[in-house]
Design a protein around this motif. Structure first.
Motif, PDB file in Angstrom:
ATOM      1  N   THR A 132       0.824  -1.218   0.000  1.00 33.44           N
ATOM      2  CA  THR A 132       0.000   0.000   0.000  1.00 33.44           C
ATOM      3  C   THR A 132       0.855   1.264   0.000  1.00 33.44           C
ATOM      4  O   THR A 132       0.341   2.351   0.287  1.00 33.44           O
ATOM      5  CB  THR A 132      -0.932   0.015   1.214  1.00 33.44           C
ATOM      6  OG1 THR A 132      -0.148  -0.008   2.424  1.00 33.44           O
ATOM      7  CG2 THR A 132      -1.877  -1.186   1.199  1.00 33.44           C
ATOM      8  N   ALA A 133       2.143   1.140  -0.328  1.00 35.01           N
ATOM      9  CA  ALA A 133       3.038   2.300  -0.319  1.00 35.01           C
ATOM     10  C   ALA A 133       2.523   3.388  -1.257  1.00 35.01           C
ATOM     11  O   ALA A 133       2.018   3.099  -2.344  1.00 35.01           O
ATOM     12  CB  ALA A 133       4.444   1.869  -0.733  1.00 35.01           C
ATOM     13  N   THR A 134       2.649   4.624  -0.831  1.00 38.46           N
ATOM     14  CA  THR A 134       2.205   5.763  -1.631  1.00 38.46           C
ATOM     15  C   THR A 134       3.291   6.150  -2.631  1.00 38.46           C
ATOM     16  O   THR A 134       4.448   6.337  -2.254  1.00 38.46           O
ATOM     17  CB  THR A 134       1.882   6.964  -0.727  1.00 38.46           C
ATOM     18  OG1 THR A 134       0.822   6.613   0.162  1.00 38.46           O
ATOM     19  CG2 THR A 134       1.475   8.170  -1.546  1.00 38.46           C
ATOM     20  N   ALA A 135       2.911   6.268  -3.912  1.00 35.08           N
ATOM     21  CA  ALA A 135       3.873   6.593  -4.961  1.00 35.08           C
ATOM     22  C   ALA A 135       4.202   8.080  -4.949  1.00 35.08           C
ATOM     23  O   ALA A 135       3.316   8.932  -4.863  1.00 35.08           O
ATOM     24  CB  ALA A 135       3.317   6.191  -6.319  1.00 35.08           C
ATOM     25  N   VAL A 136       5.493   8.391  -5.026  1.00 33.29           N
ATOM     26  CA  VAL A 136       5.969   9.768  -5.135  1.00 33.29           C
ATOM     27  C   VAL A 136       7.029   9.817  -6.225  1.00 33.29           C
ATOM     28  O   VAL A 136       7.614   8.796  -6.599  1.00 33.29           O
ATOM     29  CB  VAL A 136       6.557  10.292  -3.810  1.00 33.29           C
ATOM     30  CG1 VAL A 136       5.498  10.384  -2.744  1.00 33.29           C
ATOM     31  CG2 VAL A 136       7.716   9.408  -3.350  1.00 33.29           C
ATOM     32  N   LYS A 137       7.272  11.018  -6.732  1.00 36.99           N
ATOM     33  CA  LYS A 137       8.318  11.234  -7.716  1.00 36.99           C
ATOM     34  C   LYS A 137       9.503  11.919  -7.055  1.00 36.99           C
ATOM     35  O   LYS A 137       9.359  12.556  -6.008  1.00 36.99           O
ATOM     36  CB  LYS A 137       7.797  12.087  -8.876  1.00 36.99           C
ATOM     37  CG  LYS A 137       6.760  11.400  -9.747  1.00 36.99           C
ATOM     38  CD  LYS A 137       6.376  12.291 -10.914  1.00 36.99           C
ATOM     39  CE  LYS A 137       5.400  11.585 -11.845  1.00 36.99           C
ATOM     40  NZ  LYS A 137       5.052  12.444 -13.019  1.00 36.99           N
ATOM     41  N   PRO A 138      10.695  11.788  -7.643  1.00 37.86           N
ATOM     42  CA  PRO A 138      11.841  12.513  -7.093  1.00 37.86           C
ATOM     43  C   PRO A 138      11.573  14.015  -7.018  1.00 37.86           C
ATOM     44  O   PRO A 138      10.926  14.596  -7.902  1.00 37.86           O
ATOM     45  CB  PRO A 138      12.966  12.198  -8.092  1.00 37.86           C
ATOM     46  CG  PRO A 138      12.572  10.881  -8.675  1.00 37.86           C
ATOM     47  CD  PRO A 138      11.076  10.899  -8.758  1.00 37.86           C
ATOM     48  N   ASP A 139      12.042  14.627  -5.947  1.00 34.82           N
ATOM     49  CA  ASP A 139      11.885  16.056  -5.681  1.00 34.82           C
ATOM     50  C   ASP A 139      10.443  16.454  -5.423  1.00 34.82           C
ATOM     51  O   ASP A 139      10.119  17.649  -5.429  1.00 34.82           O
ATOM     52  CB  ASP A 139      12.452  16.895  -6.836  1.00 34.82           C
ATOM     53  CG  ASP A 139      13.929  16.634  -7.070  1.00 34.82           C
ATOM     54  OD1 ASP A 139      14.663  16.516  -6.081  1.00 34.82           O
ATOM     55  OD2 ASP A 139      14.334  16.529  -8.241  1.00 34.82           O
ATOM     56  N   GLN A 140       9.580  15.494  -5.185  1.00 34.38           N
ATOM     57  CA  GLN A 140       8.179  15.785  -4.851  1.00 34.38           C
ATOM     58  C   GLN A 140       7.983  15.561  -3.355  1.00 34.38           C
ATOM     59  O   GLN A 140       8.141  14.444  -2.875  1.00 34.38           O
ATOM     60  CB  GLN A 140       7.242  14.888  -5.649  1.00 34.38           C
ATOM     61  CG  GLN A 140       5.756  15.169  -5.409  1.00 34.38           C
ATOM     62  CD  GLN A 140       4.875  14.190  -6.158  1.00 34.38           C
ATOM     63  OE1 GLN A 140       5.117  12.986  -6.136  1.00 34.38           O
ATOM     64  NE2 GLN A 140       3.847  14.703  -6.819  1.00 34.38           N
ATOM     65  N   PRO A 141       7.651  16.592  -2.586  1.00 32.01           N
ATOM     66  CA  PRO A 141       7.482  16.408  -1.142  1.00 32.01           C
ATOM     67  C   PRO A 141       6.234  15.593  -0.838  1.00 32.01           C
ATOM     68  O   PRO A 141       5.217  15.694  -1.525  1.00 32.01           O
ATOM     69  CB  PRO A 141       7.360  17.843  -0.620  1.00 32.01           C
ATOM     70  CG  PRO A 141       6.842  18.626  -1.786  1.00 32.01           C
ATOM     71  CD  PRO A 141       7.424  17.995  -3.009  1.00 32.01           C
ATOM     72  N   ALA A 142       6.326  14.780   0.183  1.00 41.91           N
ATOM     73  CA  ALA A 142       5.198  13.963   0.633  1.00 41.91           C
ATOM     74  C   ALA A 142       5.036  14.151   2.134  1.00 41.91           C
ATOM     75  O   ALA A 142       6.025  14.239   2.872  1.00 41.91           O
ATOM     76  CB  ALA A 142       5.424  12.495   0.298  1.00 41.91           C
TER      77      ALA A 142
END
Length: 276
Positions: A53-63
Motif C-alpha cells: 500500500t506504499a504511496t507513490a511519489v516522484k523525485p523532488d516531490q514532497p510527501a
C-alpha cells in the motif's frame, strides 16, 4: 602550417563531441514540465502502511502524512540507472508535555525485490530527546547499476520503498499523533558509473516486471509500483560513456594523422649543392 591546422581541427572536434556529451547529460537531467499542475507538485498527503500500500511519489516531490507513533509509513519512488538517490525525512513530534521519554526513529530503503539497501552516508537513525520538537533523518544510497551478479546486493533500477517508523520509545507514548515529511532527490552520476550488461526489465512490481513474473499468475494483489522516471527507464542502453569513448577515439585518430604528417617530411629529395 598544415600540421597546426590538423591539430586545431582535432581540438575543435573533440570539444564539439564533449560539448555534445555535456548537453546530452544536461538534457537528461532537465525535468520535463508536469502535466498535472500544482496538485502533483504539492505531493501526496498520506502514506501507506506496508509494501503493498506504499504511496507513490516522484523525485523532488514532497510527501507528508499524519500518523500515530508506532505506525509504519511507506512511500515508493523510481530510481534509474546511474542515479544516486537521497531520502530526507522530518518527523514533527507530539508536545513535550505529553511524552514520557526519548524516542528513536529510523529511515530504511528497500529495492524492488524488498532487499534492504545500505546507506552510503546520512543519519539513518536518530534519537529525539524528550523535549525535542522534531527529528530529521537522511539516507543516501549507492549509485544504481544496470546489472549485477545474482549473488550481489547491488542497487538495481526500479521501485525503491521508503519506510519510516519509530523503533524505540516509552510504551506510554505509542499512539500519539505525529506529522511526517519525506522528500527524495536523485542525482545523475553519468556514464562513469555504467557497467556492462543490463536487466531485461527494471525491478518494478506489476505486469511485465521481474518481480511480477516471479509472483506467477496468482490473483493476490501486487505491491505498489512507482511511476516511471521522466523519459522512461533507460535500463542501461545508453549513457554518456558512449560519447566520451567516441570523443576519445576521434581525438586519438586525428592525433595519429597529425603525427604522421609531421614526421614523414615533404616527400621531395634534398637539393644537392652545385659542384658537390
Amino acid at each position: 602550417m598544415r600540421t597546426v591546422r590538423i591539430l586545431t581541427t582535432a581540438v575543435l572536434a573533440g570539444a564539439g563531441l564533449l560539448g555534445l556529451a555535456g548537453g546530452a547529460q544536461a538534457d537528461s537531467a532537465t525535468p520535463s514540465p508536469s502535466a498535472s499542475g500544482s496538485a502533483e507538485a504539492a505531493g501526496p498527503t498520506e502514506a501507506g502502511t506496508s509494501f503493498r500500500t506504499a504511496t507513490a511519489v516522484k523525485p523532488d516531490q514532497p510527501a507528508t502524512a499524519d500518523a500515530s507513533t508506532g505506525d509504519y509509513l511507506y512511500w515508493v519512488l523510481p530510481v534509474d540507472v546511474a542515479q544516486r538517490a537521497t531520502v530526507n525525512a522530518k518527523v514533527t513530534l507530539p508536545p513535550a508535555a505529553s511524552r514520557h521519554g526519548a524516542a528513536t526513529w529510523r529511515l530504511d530503503v528497500y529495492d524492488g525485490l524488498r532487499r534492504h539497501q545500505a546507506c552510503r552516508y546520512g543519519a539513518q537513525s536518530r534519537t529525539a530527546a524528550a523535549d525535542a520538537g522534531a527529528v530529521e533523518l537522511s539516507c543516501t544510497l549507492r549509485t544504481v547499476r544496470s546489472w549485477a551478479e545474482p549473488w550481489a546486493n547491488d542497487p538495481l533500477p526500479g521501485s525503491y520503498y521508503v519506510r519510516l517508523t519509530v523503533v524505540d520509545l516509552p510504551q506510554e507514548d505509542l499512539g500519539q499523533p505525529v506529522h511526517a515529511e519525506v522528500e527524495a532527490s536523485v542525482a545523475d552520476q553519468g556514464g562513469a558509473q555504467a557497467v556492462d550488461g543490463a536487466l531485461a526489465a527494471p525491478l518494478v512490481p506489476g505486469a511485465g516486471s521481474a518481480t511480477a513474473k516471479a509472483d506467477g499468475a496468482g490473483s493476490s494483489p501486487r505491491p505498489a509500483a512507482a511511476a516511471e522516471p521522466d523519459g522512461g527507464w533507460s535500463s542501461g542502453r545508453w549513457n554518456d560513456r558512449w560519447l566520451w569513448t567516441a570523443a576519445g577515439g576521434a581525438l586519438a585518430a586525428l592525433a595519429g594523422i597529425a603525427g604522421y604528417r609531421a614526421t614523414r617530411g615533404s616527400g621531395r629529395p634534398a637539393r644537392i649543392p652545385p659542384g658537390a
